[in-house]
Design a protein around this motif. Structure first.
Motif, PDB file in Angstrom:
ATOM      1  N   ASP A 199       0.865  -1.179   0.000  1.00  8.98           N
ATOM      2  CA  ASP A 199       0.000   0.000   0.000  1.00  8.98           C
ATOM      3  C   ASP A 199       0.902   1.229   0.000  1.00  8.98           C
ATOM      4  N   GLN A 215       2.366   8.243  -6.935  1.00 13.21           N
ATOM      5  CA  GLN A 215       1.205   8.040  -7.809  1.00 13.21           C
ATOM      6  C   GLN A 215       1.608   7.787  -9.265  1.00 13.21           C
ATOM      7  N   GLN A 246       0.346   4.437  -0.214  1.00 11.39           N
ATOM      8  CA  GLN A 246      -0.043   5.571   0.632  1.00 11.39           C
ATOM      9  C   GLN A 246       0.375   5.341   2.083  1.00 11.39           C
ATOM     10  N   ILE A 303       4.029   6.476   3.068  1.00 16.25           N
ATOM     11  CA  ILE A 303       4.437   7.875   3.141  1.00 16.25           C
ATOM     12  C   ILE A 303       4.967   8.261   4.524  1.00 16.25           C
TER      13      ILE A 303
END
Length: 266
Positions: free
Chosen positions: A86, A142, A88, A91
């Motif tokens: 994942d 992204q 995200q 981060i």
């Protein structure tokens, strides 16, 4: 017992401390392969700097790379299985590494990225050269077209001791693994050498008791305990030796050769 699948770690196991494969170990692996056993390298390296060792030995089949996060066909270079992370959720970890000035790289199955290739310290660049890798500059998350399978932090051992202790207390989103004295890996929670080896064995119709695994570090424990016979190198930490069924000679003393000679060729 005739072992049908033999999993070999690379650094600290197959290779000596100079990152070299001895001729004696190479010939022994070739003899074991000719006897009918399937050899798979099971390594923290990516396929691009582990497949060349399979080719050097003259083997086809698979490499289990990135500590189990991606399994790749040696000949076709096809990714037959991977554990996608994942991005995200990565981060906060990446931000923390930057705040602490700890170098890290982000890996897809075949590519590696760092914040700044040009800004890498001399010792960091030397590390990548030793592992036959040259990373590229990190794009925005992204923009990734392929799954991220591993993030690795690299620093002095005492720095990583503190890092591991800190992030291990965070929400358990990833498998956080001490993969070497100077490395901490983040992977999908299901990604491990043992899990990838289990999947490969099932795909090949091979039972756990028909699997032999040889390794030397904490990231090898899952495959050593999955295999019917798990063998630790003499240069392993005590915890790794305790998890194994047997201990062979060190990586500088052709321990892989000694183990294969004893358990596969005698």
């Amino acid at each position: 017992m005739k072992y049908k699948l033999i999993a070999l770690d690379v650094d600290g196991t197959l290779l000596n401390d100079n990152h070299e494969l001895s001729e004696r170990t190479k010939q022994t692996i070739q003899e074991v392969s000719r006897s009918g056993a399937e050899i798979v390298l099971c390594t923290g390296r990516g396929p691009q700097n582990s497949i060349p060792f399979m080719e050097q030995i003259g083997l086809t089949g698979y490499v289990i790379s990135h500590n189990g996060a991606a399994t790749v066909d040696v000949v076709t270079k096809e990714v037959v299985h991977q554990f996608a992370m994942d991005t995200q959720a990565l981060i906060p970890y990446m931000d923390y590494f930057r705040e602490q000035r700890i170098h890290f790289d982000v890996n897809t199955a075949f590519h590696m990225y760092v914040d700044s290739v040009e800004g890498m310290a001399v010792e960091v660049r030397s590390m990548y050269e030793n592992f036959l890798m040259l990373p590229a500059n990190l794009p925005q998350l992204q923009e990734f077209k392929e799954p991220v399978v591993k993030v690795t932090a690299f620093d002095h051992a005492d720095v990583l001791d503190k890092l591991y202790e800190e992030i291990a207390q965070w929400k358990p989103e990833f498998n956080i693994l001490r993969s070497g004295e100077y490395f901490v890996d983040l992977m999908h929670p299901d990604a491990s050498k043992g899990n990838a080896l289990k999947q490969l064995a099932e795909r090949r119709g091979i039972l756990p008791e028909e699997v032999l695994a040889i390794g030397n570090y904490f990231n090898d424990i899952t495959m050593l305990t999955f295999a019917g016979l798990g063998i630790a190198m003499d240069n392993s930490p005590l915890e790794v030796k305790a998890a194994a069924n047997e201990v062979t000679a060190s990586n500088n003393e052709d321990g892989v050769h000694e183990a294969l000679l004893k358990y596969c060729l005698s």
